[in-house]
Enzyme design. Structure first.
Site, PDB file in Angstrom:
ATOM      1  N   GLN C  86       0.851  -1.203   0.000  1.00 35.36           N
ATOM      2  CA  GLN C  86       0.000   0.000   0.000  1.00 35.36           C
ATOM      3  C   GLN C  86       0.885   1.250   0.000  1.00 35.36           C
ATOM      4  OE1 GLN C  86      -2.349  -0.752   3.542  1.00 35.36           O
ATOM      5  NE2 GLN C  86      -3.658  -2.228   2.497  1.00 35.36           N
ATOM      6  N   ARG C  89       2.556   2.549  -3.315  1.00 38.88           N
ATOM      7  CA  ARG C  89       1.704   3.145  -4.344  1.00 38.88           C
ATOM      8  C   ARG C  89       1.839   4.658  -4.333  1.00 38.88           C
ATOM      9  NH1 ARG C  89      -1.874  -0.750  -6.161  1.00 38.88           N
ATOM     10  NH2 ARG C  89      -2.417   0.785  -7.728  1.00 38.88           N
ATOM     11  N   HIS C  90       2.462   5.206  -3.314  1.00 38.33           N
ATOM     12  CA  HIS C  90       2.720   6.647  -3.257  1.00 38.33           C
ATOM     13  C   HIS C  90       3.985   6.908  -4.075  1.00 38.33           C
ATOM     14  CE1 HIS C  90      -0.364   7.656  -0.218  1.00 38.33           C
ATOM     15  NE2 HIS C  90      -0.247   6.365   0.029  1.00 38.33           N
ATOM     16  N   ARG C  91       3.806   7.504  -5.247  1.00 39.57           N
ATOM     17  CA  ARG C  91       4.864   7.511  -6.253  1.00 39.57           C
ATOM     18  C   ARG C  91       5.841   8.658  -6.144  1.00 39.57           C
ATOM     19  NH1 ARG C  91       0.293   7.063 -10.673  1.00 39.57           N
ATOM     20  NH2 ARG C  91      -0.688   8.144  -8.912  1.00 39.57           N
ATOM     21  N   GLU C  97      14.202  -1.118  -1.009  1.00 40.48           N
ATOM     22  CA  GLU C  97      13.642  -2.177  -0.165  1.00 40.48           C
ATOM     23  C   GLU C  97      14.535  -3.411  -0.156  1.00 40.48           C
ATOM     24  OE1 GLU C  97       9.882  -3.686  -1.506  1.00 40.48           O
ATOM     25  OE2 GLU C  97       9.552  -4.871   0.309  1.00 40.48           O
ATOM     26  N   SER C  99      15.589  -7.001  -0.713  1.00 42.18           N
ATOM     27  CA  SER C  99      15.232  -7.835  -1.848  1.00 42.18           C
ATOM     28  C   SER C  99      15.319  -9.307  -1.489  1.00 42.18           C
ATOM     29  CB  SER C  99      16.173  -7.554  -3.019  1.00 42.18           C
ATOM     30  OG  SER C  99      16.009  -8.559  -4.000  1.00 42.18           O
ATOM     31  N   ARG C 162      10.371 -17.902  -2.663  1.00 41.58           N
ATOM     32  CA  ARG C 162       9.778 -16.890  -1.786  1.00 41.58           C
ATOM     33  C   ARG C 162       8.286 -16.716  -2.121  1.00 41.58           C
ATOM     34  NH1 ARG C 162      10.882 -11.289  -4.347  1.00 41.58           N
ATOM     35  NH2 ARG C 162      11.212 -11.853  -6.516  1.00 41.58           N
ATOM     36  N   ARG C 180       5.338  17.730   1.296  1.00 40.57           N
ATOM     37  CA  ARG C 180       4.065  17.820   0.596  1.00 40.57           C
ATOM     38  C   ARG C 180       3.535  16.424   0.248  1.00 40.57           C
ATOM     39  NH1 ARG C 180       2.967  20.957  -5.132  1.00 40.57           N
ATOM     40  NH2 ARG C 180       0.777  21.420  -4.739  1.00 40.57           N
ATOM     41  N   ARG C 189      -3.723   7.845   4.681  1.00 45.86           N
ATOM     42  CA  ARG C 189      -3.428   6.655   5.475  1.00 45.86           C
ATOM     43  C   ARG C 189      -3.748   6.811   6.961  1.00 45.86           C
ATOM     44  NH1 ARG C 189      -3.635   3.097   1.314  1.00 45.86           N
ATOM     45  NH2 ARG C 189      -2.206   3.725  -0.339  1.00 45.86           N
TER      46      ARG C 189
END
Lengths: 226, 226, 226, 226
Positions: C86, C89-91, C97, C99, C162, C180, C189
């Site tokens: 979730q 999704r904030h681009r 992250e 891996s 995985r 912003r 959220r």
């Protein structure tokens, strides 16, 4: 394409004294917004128009903005540089603008209508405004002329001496933008605080959007943003 | 902050005849690029400098660009409007620019150095270039003056009559940008095809980046992009 | 750095049963927002605190969002994969992250607290939830073990197997984001419609933001968006 | 629409064992790239095909990437979650994905083909992989079933207990993306270092792009990026 959409294509819509905006190309419609939203919930866009309409209103109310991104527009815009400067601050979009490094600028300047000016500005003031712009343009053309015998240097002369020309000169660009980002543009640029000139473009755009995605338009107007 | 970084802060670096660029603020360093990359693989950034350095080179070579995004800069920039117009086409960045709707523009114009001009451009041509710019500015000031008794209309007069002023006028802005996006700027704006004037800013930036993230700089130079 | 800001740095803040969020790095403050806004109008950020505060409230009220972009944060986040899905999704942000192609996943799973579950879910249900997750992880480890003698194939085995592991497993990432864009995250959220688990992270973030940019926080809370 | 383009629309193209990719919608073509580039230089896209073709090659060679942004695609994608996780790291695009908060997940899992696995992985290993996934899914369904009498809690049960399900499960999403951003995806995801599974999708996309914008495709292949 539905008939309502066709009406929005075609000839450029005139804006200001010598400007225009034209919808060149488009991807998606109200139906694609619904389809994109339905992929989340797994139900199909029904024949039931009321429910589809409700879904778009639900999206706008609850700030589910991404389905509106699947509608994408390409516009041709002709506007003064000072308007283009405000326009291109909108970063979630694609721009290709006429380049004064490659093209010789023509003496096509925005001349504000009397009604767009305070009362104490006289016709003579406006005439002087035009003379100042043309005077600079004539100097620019003399420099362009002087570079004619020097093909290797023409580009350099164009790019430096365009610096004298006022931002009232018209430029043109292609603009591709999705409905969500376009809506943000409309919110900010139709607002009373926006400069009169860019508001004229925003208003013309607003009319076009209403024609091509009427349900999304109505929903976004009601809830104020995508 | 390492000593090498401190050197890059401080006084503005002069660019062109009246321009400047200044590193105001910064987040991250070569070490943060390494740490961000290490989170992927789960190994820690070692005391072993050679291996950390190798990792940054590996990232650049294999187009793992995201670790470079965790280094962010804020700059102050003072440049002609025609340079700012090219600059702001770089969309992955944040801008706050001086507004001619709120401020009266000063007669500070870019005057190209003789060495930046073709031989056939004479001193008289440059003098005329300056006169044209100043002539327009004087008309603009007369209109500003005329609006003085009309506080409600001053803003309108400012925003319309700035249209006569050439894009050689200096503007200023704050620019926040991450290292990956900045590198893209450097690649395009230090290239020989870029306009001379923006290349001077890009070159000054290039020097600053080399000082504050020396390993990333060397790696990105070698492989050409982030 | 003001004392109020220091408090927000330091140890990770625990979230959920095994998660955390930590402010690692930061650029800017309330003062930089004011300075960025002042460049537009040309007036300096005064000693007059009331007026600076007023300016930030004015920006939030009138949707001048760009000055808030000059404040940038870097966070470390540890959360279940379904929360990370979730989050990402904030681009308008940067992510690095852990891996599972490069690292062997540990059996660290999110186990919801009883209070976060409906009454009809029993302790035995939760125990079974854990057993299912661990069972899959054990199979995964057997495959990893089987690949030990085949160094060239270890990565392939990691990345394929995985696939059996549930999205309740914890992942970790670095997140750089400007104020912003972060505010947009908080709006969406912390809302009641957001999933309970990501709301816990959003609430922890909300507290941190309040500490480090208290004036901007108050203004954005009042007007709802940047 | 040219015939070559029509071929790329229509039925979904199968990818992996149960996945698919389908071109749903499109804006622009090679001609629009040329037109966008021509607005800069002021010359018209000629009947002379060779010159138009040359222009597209020139754009790709000299990194004039923006004209490629006026071509926009909308795809439907069905892929395992672990593939979607890699996919959605591409931020310059729009996504609407099936939500396991609103929908009950079906037991549709990616099962790798023998040829996509090392030799030492046996049929029994693959059978066990499937059993582990199905076992988790059955537990998930039992919890869904248990929530049936509690309409207010069904959503909470769905969103928590999906946490046991492996990322090999298929998801689906709509993806809108411009050609420039899509090309970046293809460069990274057709590369040998990309995971086998996402490479299959990238290869299918690569074929589609070649059909619908053949000149741009050829130019971007030659120069490597947009």
């Amino acid at each position: 394409m539905p008939e309502s959409q066709q009406a929005a294509f075609g000839d450029p819509v005139p804006v200001l004294d010598k400007g225009a905006i034209q919808l060149l190309n488009m991807m998606g419609s109200d139906q694609e917004i619904i389809a994109a939203a339905r992929v989340s919930t797994g139900t199909r866009a029904g024949a039931d128009l009321q429910r589809d309409r409700d879904l778009i209103f639900f999206l706008a109310e609850h700030r589910h903005g991404t389905p509106f991104e699947h509608v994408v527009f390409q516009f041709y815009v002709r506007c003064p540089i000072f308007v283009a400067r405000q326009w291109m601050r909108h970063r979630i979009a694609s721009y290709n603008e006429a380049s004064a490094r490659y093209r010789v600028l023509k003496d096509e300047f925005y001349v504000p209508d009397r009604s767009a000016l305070p009362d104490f500005i006289t016709d003579e003031d406006i005439a002087e405004y035009q003379r100042v712009l043309e005077h600079a343009h004539q100097f620019y053309l003399r420099m362009i002329e002087k570079a004619k015998p020097h093909p290797q240097q023409r580009s350099r002369v164009r790019e430096v001496f365009r610096g004298v020309i006022g931002t009232a000169i018209y430029t043109e660009f292609y603009w591709s933008v999705n409905l969500r980002s376009l809506w943000n543009f409309l919110e900010l640029r139709t607002a009373p605080g926006a400069q009169y000139e860019i508001r004229q473009y925003a208003q013309a755009l607003d009319n076009m959007v209403q024609q091509v995605v009427p349900i999304a338009y109505e929903a976004l107007k009601r809830f104020g943003r995508a």
